[in-house]
Design a protein around this motif. Structure first.
Motif, short mmCIF file in Angstrom:
data_model
loop_
_atom_site.label_atom_id
_atom_site.label_comp_id
_atom_site.label_asym_id
_atom_site.label_seq_id
_atom_site.Cartn_x
_atom_site.Cartn_y
_atom_site.Cartn_z
N VAL A 136 0.84 -1.27 0.02
CA VAL A 136 -0.01 0.11 -0.18
C VAL A 136 0.84 1.35 0.07
O VAL A 136 0.33 2.22 -0.58
CB VAL A 136 -0.84 0.01 1.25
CG1 VAL A 136 -1.45 1.34 1.69
CG2 VAL A 136 -2.16 -0.91 1.11
N GLY A 137 2.05 1.09 0.62
CA GLY A 137 3.04 2.24 0.74
C GLY A 137 3.47 2.73 -0.68
O GLY A 137 3.79 4.11 -0.97
N LEU A 138 3.73 1.88 -1.33
CA LEU A 138 4.56 1.98 -2.75
C LEU A 138 3.80 2.93 -3.70
O LEU A 138 4.26 3.88 -4.14
CB LEU A 138 4.88 0.78 -3.41
CG LEU A 138 5.98 -0.05 -2.55
CD1 LEU A 138 6.04 -1.43 -3.25
CD2 LEU A 138 7.23 0.60 -2.42
N PRO A 139 2.31 2.86 -3.95
CA PRO A 139 1.82 3.81 -4.86
C PRO A 139 1.71 5.02 -4.33
O PRO A 139 2.02 6.19 -5.10
CB PRO A 139 0.24 3.03 -4.96
CG PRO A 139 0.69 1.66 -4.57
CD PRO A 139 1.71 1.68 -3.48
N PHE A 140 1.61 5.27 -2.89
CA PHE A 140 1.81 6.83 -2.43
C PHE A 140 2.98 7.38 -2.64
O PHE A 140 3.06 8.48 -2.90
CB PHE A 140 1.36 6.60 -0.91
CG PHE A 140 0.87 7.90 -0.64
CD1 PHE A 140 -0.53 8.59 -0.92
CD2 PHE A 140 1.73 8.89 0.33
CE1 PHE A 140 -0.96 9.75 -0.34
CE2 PHE A 140 1.15 10.15 0.54
CZ PHE A 140 0.01 10.62 0.40
N ALA A 141 4.11 6.71 -2.20
CA ALA A 141 5.36 7.14 -2.67
C ALA A 141 5.57 7.39 -4.20
O ALA A 141 6.08 8.58 -4.36
CB ALA A 141 6.17 6.10 -2.32
N TYR A 142 5.02 6.68 -4.93
CA TYR A 142 5.26 7.10 -6.41
C TYR A 142 4.44 8.24 -6.79
O TYR A 142 5.07 9.16 -7.33
CB TYR A 142 4.49 6.03 -7.38
CG TYR A 142 4.27 6.09 -8.70
CD1 TYR A 142 5.51 6.27 -9.53
CD2 TYR A 142 3.12 6.73 -9.27
CE1 TYR A 142 5.31 6.53 -10.91
CE2 TYR A 142 3.06 6.96 -10.57
CZ TYR A 142 4.16 6.81 -11.48
OH TYR A 142 4.16 7.12 -12.82
N VAL A 143 3.25 8.44 -6.31
CA VAL A 143 2.64 9.72 -6.47
C VAL A 143 3.32 11.00 -5.77
O VAL A 143 3.52 12.08 -6.34
CB VAL A 143 1.23 9.74 -5.93
CG1 VAL A 143 0.36 11.07 -5.81
CG2 VAL A 143 0.19 8.55 -6.50
N ARG A 144 3.92 10.85 -4.84
CA ARG A 144 4.63 12.06 -4.05
C ARG A 144 5.78 12.31 -4.89
O ARG A 144 6.21 13.29 -5.05
CB ARG A 144 4.96 11.58 -2.44
CG ARG A 144 5.60 12.51 -1.81
CD ARG A 144 4.83 13.92 -1.62
NE ARG A 144 5.66 14.92 -0.96
CZ ARG A 144 6.09 16.12 -1.42
NH1 ARG A 144 5.84 16.54 -2.84
NH2 ARG A 144 6.45 16.97 -0.71
N ARG A 145 6.45 11.28 -5.06
CA ARG A 145 7.65 11.39 -6.08
C ARG A 145 7.40 12.04 -7.17
O ARG A 145 8.00 13.29 -7.48
CB ARG A 145 8.40 10.18 -6.22
CG ARG A 145 9.24 9.30 -5.47
CD ARG A 145 9.69 8.22 -5.86
NE ARG A 145 10.38 8.23 -6.92
CZ ARG A 145 11.91 8.11 -6.88
NH1 ARG A 145 12.26 8.16 -5.71
NH2 ARG A 145 12.51 8.12 -7.86
N ARG A 146 6.29 11.60 -8.09
CA ARG A 146 5.90 12.44 -9.22
C ARG A 146 5.72 13.92 -8.87
O ARG A 146 5.76 14.76 -9.72
CB ARG A 146 4.91 11.65 -9.90
CG ARG A 146 5.26 10.36 -10.44
CD ARG A 146 6.02 10.27 -11.51
NE ARG A 146 5.20 10.96 -12.56
CZ ARG A 146 5.50 10.90 -13.72
NH1 ARG A 146 6.70 10.42 -14.19
NH2 ARG A 146 4.67 11.54 -14.69
N SER A 147 4.94 14.21 -7.84
CA SER A 147 4.62 15.33 -7.54
C SER A 147 5.63 16.24 -7.08
O SER A 147 5.90 17.48 -7.49
CB SER A 147 3.41 15.59 -6.32
OG SER A 147 3.14 16.68 -5.76
N GLY A 148 6.54 15.72 -6.47
CA GLY A 148 7.85 16.42 -6.05
C GLY A 148 8.61 17.07 -7.09
O GLY A 148 9.33 18.11 -6.91
N ARG A 149 8.53 16.11 -8.24
CA ARG A 149 9.52 16.57 -9.25
C ARG A 149 8.98 17.69 -10.11
O ARG A 149 9.46 18.65 -10.39
CB ARG A 149 9.66 15.36 -10.43
CG ARG A 149 10.45 14.39 -9.62
CD ARG A 149 10.89 13.32 -10.90
NE ARG A 149 11.63 12.31 -10.36
CZ ARG A 149 11.46 11.02 -10.73
NH1 ARG A 149 10.61 10.59 -11.29
NH2 ARG A 149 12.18 10.22 -9.97
#
Length: 160
Positions: A136-149
């Motif tokens: 469950v944690g991996l998709p949220f990390a993906y979204v945060r990484r994309r948003s951070g970039r």
């Protein structure tokens, strides 16, 4: 409703992401609880939760734990990585499981955790919870990484 928007708009981006992580963790926990409601309904009854709200109550610790853990592991350190996201999911799931294990012990006593197959059952449930938390944690990390970039590139473009 008018009060909520100004309160949220006063939060920093890190605080908003942490709050969103808590809501996301709660949503995932609630969905899981509803899907497993046959088994969890029995558990909720055993620990004295009201039947009408039991699935939401079982998911509720994930809201607070998810927000706090996301802030501590990811936002505070600026570590928008997949391992940090996996650790967020793992620790949120295990802390939620720990809350309900403590509740079980408060109702039935420590000796019930050692009776018969209960330790095996608790270990299996916490193991499955840990695995689900990581996933469950991996998709949220993906979204945060994309948003951070996008935020970083926008900030760089504005400074030029």
């Amino acid at each position: 409703m008018d009060v909520v928007v100004p309160l949220v708009s006063r939060l920093s981006p890190s605080q908003r992401w942490s709050l969103l992580a808590g809501v996301y963790a709660f949503g995932c926990a609630a969905l899981t609880a509803v899907l497993l409601s046959d088994v969890l309904g029995l558990f909720a009854e055993v620990i004295g939760l009201p039947p009408t709200l039991s699935m939401l109550l079982l998911a509720s610790p994930a809201l607070v734990a998810g927000a706090g853990i996301w802030w501590a592991l990811v936002e505070r350190r600026g570590a928008y990585t997949y391992p940090a996201g996996a650790a967020f999911g793992l620790l949120t799931a295990l802390s939620t499981g720990a809350v309900w294990t403590v509740r079980f012990v408060s109702v039935w006593g420590v000796e019930m955790l050692t009776a018969g197959p209960v330790p095996l059952l608790v270990g299996f449930v916490l193991g499955m919870t840990a695995l689900a938390g990581v996933l469950v944690g991996l998709p949220f990390a993906y979204v945060r990484r994309r948003s951070g970039r996008r935020s970083d590139s926008a900030a760089t473009a504005n400074s030029l």
